[in-house]
Design a protein around this motif. Structure first.
Motif, PDB file in Angstrom:
ATOM      1  N   GLN A  81      -1.554   9.478  -6.829  1.00 34.01           N
ATOM      2  CA  GLN A  81      -2.734   8.737  -7.276  1.00 34.01           C
ATOM      3  C   GLN A  81      -3.854   8.831  -6.243  1.00 34.01           C
ATOM      4  OE1 GLN A  81      -2.128   4.897  -9.099  1.00 34.01           O
ATOM      5  NE2 GLN A  81       0.081   5.225  -9.228  1.00 34.01           N
ATOM      6  N   ILE A 104      -5.922   1.808  -4.806  1.00 35.76           N
ATOM      7  CA  ILE A 104      -4.724   1.350  -4.100  1.00 35.76           C
ATOM      8  C   ILE A 104      -4.571  -0.165  -4.152  1.00 35.76           C
ATOM      9  CG2 ILE A 104      -3.553   1.285  -1.875  1.00 35.76           C
ATOM     10  CD1 ILE A 104      -4.868   3.952  -1.203  1.00 35.76           C
ATOM     11  N   ILE A 125       0.837  -1.207   0.000  1.00 34.62           N
ATOM     12  CA  ILE A 125       0.000   0.000   0.000  1.00 34.62           C
ATOM     13  C   ILE A 125       0.867   1.250   0.000  1.00 34.62           C
ATOM     14  CG2 ILE A 125      -1.633   1.322   1.405  1.00 34.62           C
ATOM     15  CD1 ILE A 125      -2.857  -1.367   2.279  1.00 34.62           C
ATOM     16  N   ARG A 173       8.395  -3.811 -13.452  1.00 36.06           N
ATOM     17  CA  ARG A 173       8.607  -2.482 -12.916  1.00 36.06           C
ATOM     18  C   ARG A 173       9.554  -1.669 -13.799  1.00 36.06           C
ATOM     19  NH1 ARG A 173       9.389  -3.272  -6.376  1.00 36.06           N
ATOM     20  NH2 ARG A 173       7.403  -4.286  -5.969  1.00 36.06           N
ATOM     21  N   SER A 205       3.701   1.558  -1.262  1.00 33.50           N
ATOM     22  CA  SER A 205       4.445   1.713  -2.524  1.00 33.50           C
ATOM     23  C   SER A 205       3.659   2.500  -3.575  1.00 33.50           C
ATOM     24  CB  SER A 205       4.796   0.335  -3.090  1.00 33.50           C
ATOM     25  OG  SER A 205       3.628  -0.347  -3.529  1.00 33.50           O
ATOM     26  N   ILE A 206       2.354   2.684  -3.358  1.00 32.27           N
ATOM     27  CA  ILE A 206       1.536   3.429  -4.316  1.00 32.27           C
ATOM     28  C   ILE A 206       1.827   4.925  -4.178  1.00 32.27           C
ATOM     29  CG2 ILE A 206      -0.799   3.861  -5.131  1.00 32.27           C
ATOM     30  CD1 ILE A 206       0.205   0.945  -5.344  1.00 32.27           C
ATOM     31  N   HIS A 207       2.078   5.567  -5.286  1.00 36.57           N
ATOM     32  CA  HIS A 207       2.428   6.988  -5.266  1.00 36.57           C
ATOM     33  C   HIS A 207       1.273   7.810  -4.683  1.00 36.57           C
ATOM     34  CE1 HIS A 207       3.721  10.968  -6.670  1.00 36.57           C
ATOM     35  NE2 HIS A 207       4.938  10.427  -6.767  1.00 36.57           N
ATOM     36  N   GLN A 212      -3.386  -2.138  -7.412  1.00 41.88           N
ATOM     37  CA  GLN A 212      -1.966  -1.986  -7.700  1.00 41.88           C
ATOM     38  C   GLN A 212      -1.103  -2.657  -6.630  1.00 41.88           C
ATOM     39  OE1 GLN A 212      -0.907   2.056  -9.370  1.00 41.88           O
ATOM     40  NE2 GLN A 212      -2.898   2.554  -8.453  1.00 41.88           N
ATOM     41  N   ALA A 213      -1.532  -2.574  -5.378  1.00 46.31           N
ATOM     42  CA  ALA A 213      -0.761  -3.164  -4.284  1.00 46.31           C
ATOM     43  C   ALA A 213      -0.687  -4.687  -4.423  1.00 46.31           C
ATOM     44  CB  ALA A 213      -1.372  -2.783  -2.942  1.00 46.31           C
TER      45      ALA A 213
END
Length: 337
Positions: free
Chosen positions: A238, A257, A231, A337, A233-235, A260-261
Motif C-alpha cells: 500500500q 497509513i 504502522i 480482521r 502492520s500496514i502492508h 488504517q493504523a
C-alpha cells in the motif's frame, strides 16, 4: 462458530449413545439429581454449633468436597444447559462463602464497624462536608488528570511513532533513548523529580500539572510503541502504491497509513489508558488530593479505614467497565480482521 461446534459435539455424543445403547451411570439424571438431593440433606444435618470439634470440621470439609465433586460432574456434562452450569458455579461460590461465614471464628460485627462503617462516612465533618464529598472531589481530580495525561501521551506517542517510521538513523537514536528511558523510569521517581527538583532550575509547576506531565511522559513511551506496531502492520504494498500515485511521505502517512493504523491500535490504546488512569494513585506522592490521597486523609481524620474501602469500590465501579470496553474493542477488531 461455537454454536456449530457445540451442536456437532452433541450430535456425536447422541450417535455414540444410540450405537452403544448405554448412558454412563454417573451421567444419568437419576444419579445426578439423587446426589444433589443427598447433598441438600447433608447440608441440613451439618453441625449447628459456634465452635465445631475436629470431627465436625471433618464432616464440614467432606460436605464441601462432595459439593465440588458434584459440581465438576455437572459442569463436565455436555448435555447440561449452559444456564444450569452458570447457576451451579454461583451456588458453589455462595456455598463456600456461607460455610466460611457460618463456621469461621471471626468477629463480623467488629469487622463491619471498623471497615464498613457507612454511617461514619455520611456524618458531616468540619465545614459541613462529608467523607463522600471529599472522595468524589478526589475522583473528579483523578479523572481530570487521567483525561489530560491520555491526550498529551497520545499526541507525543503518535509524533514519536511517525518520526521513527521515517527511518532517520540520527533521529531514531534520540527517539529510542526517550522510549527506553521513560519506560525504565519509575513513575513515582519521575513525579518527585518534576515536582520537587525542577523548582531548583527555575521551573515551578503546580502539583496537578506535574502529575499530568509525569504520567504523559511515561505513558507516551508505551503509546509510541503501540502506534509503531500499528504502522508496521500496514502492508508495504500500500505504501508503494501511494508513492506510485505521486504522494510524498507525509501524504502517505496521513492519507494511507494512519487511518488504517488507528483501527488496529484502538484496543491496546484503550488498555493503556486504563492502566495509566490507575497510575493516577501515584500522584498522592506529590500532595495531589486525588481519590486515594483523599481516602487516606479521611482515614486519618476519622481514625477509620472505611474510606479506603469506599475508594476501592469507586475505583472498581469506574475502571472495570473501561477494562471490559477495552476487551470488547479487542474482540471486535479480531472479528473484523
Amino acid at each position: 462458530m461455537s454454536n456449530q461446534k457445540f451442536t456437532s459435539r452433541n450430535s456425536q455424543l447422541e450417535e455414540l449413545r444410540k450405537t452403544q445403547g448405554i448412558i454412563p451411570w454417573h451421567r444419568r439424571h437419576e444419579f445426578v439429581f439423587g446426589a444433589l438431593f443427598l447433598l441438600v440433606v447433608y447440608a441440613l444435618l451439618l453441625p449447628q454449633v459456634e465452635f465445631p470439634s475436629t470431627g465436625q470440621w471433618l464432616a464440614i470439609g467432606l460436605f464441601f468436597l462432595l459439593s465440588l465433586a458434584w459440581s465438576g460432574l455437572f459442569l463436565s456434562d455436555e448435555q447440561k444447559p449452559e444456564w444450569a452450569k452458570t447457576i451451579t458455579v454461583f451456588v458453589i461460590l455462595f456455598l463456600a462463602g456461607w460455610l466460611f461465614y457460618r463456621y469461621a471464628d471471626a468477629d463480623w460485627e467488629r469487622l463491619s464497624h471498623v471497615f464498613f462503617n457507612w454511617e461514619l462516612m455520611s456524618e458531616p465533618m468540619e465545614g459541613g462536608t462529608t467523607a463522600w464529598d471529599i472522595l468524589f472531589a478526589g475522583l473528579k481530580l483523578t479523572l481530570q488528570i487521567a483525561f489530560f495525561s491520555a491526550i498529551f501521551s497520545t499526541i507525543i506517542g503518535l509524533l514519536l511513532a511517525v518520526f521513527r517510521s521515517f527511518e532517520n538513523k540520527v533521529l531514531n537514536i534520540f527517539i529510542i533513548a526517550y522510549i527506553d528511558f521513560f519506560r525504565a523510569m519509575p513513575i513515582i521517581v519521575l513525579m518527585v523529580l518534576i515536582y520537587y527538583a525542577l523548582p531548583y532550575t527555575g521551573i515551578t509547576l503546580d502539583a496537578p500539572v506535574a502529575g499530568i506531565l509525569a504520567l504523559s511522559l511515561n505513558s507516551s513511551a508505551y503509546v509510541s510503541e503501540i502506534f509503531r506496531a500499528g504502522i508496521l502492520s500496514i502492508h508495504h504494498g500500500q505504501i508503494e502504491a501511494a508513492r506510485a500515485l505521486g504522494m510524498n511521505p507525509v501524504q502517505t502517512m496521513r492519507l494511507v497509513i494512519l487511518p488504517q493504523a488507528f483501527r488496529v491500535v484502538i484496543p491496546p490504546l484503550a488498555s493503556n489508558y486504563v492502566a495509566s488512569a490507575k497510575d493516577t494513585a501515584i500522584c498522592s506522592s506529590i500532595t495531589i488530593l486525588e481519590l486515594l490521597k483523599s481516602a487516606l486523609q479521611v482515614q486519618a481524620w476519622r481514625a477509620n479505614p472505611t474510606a479506603i474501602i469506599a475508594a476501592t469500590g469507586i475505583y472498581i465501579v469506574v475502571f472495570v467497565p473501561l477494562t471490559r470496553l477495552a476487551g470488547v474493542l479487542e474482540n471486535r477488531m479480531k472479528v473484523n480482521r
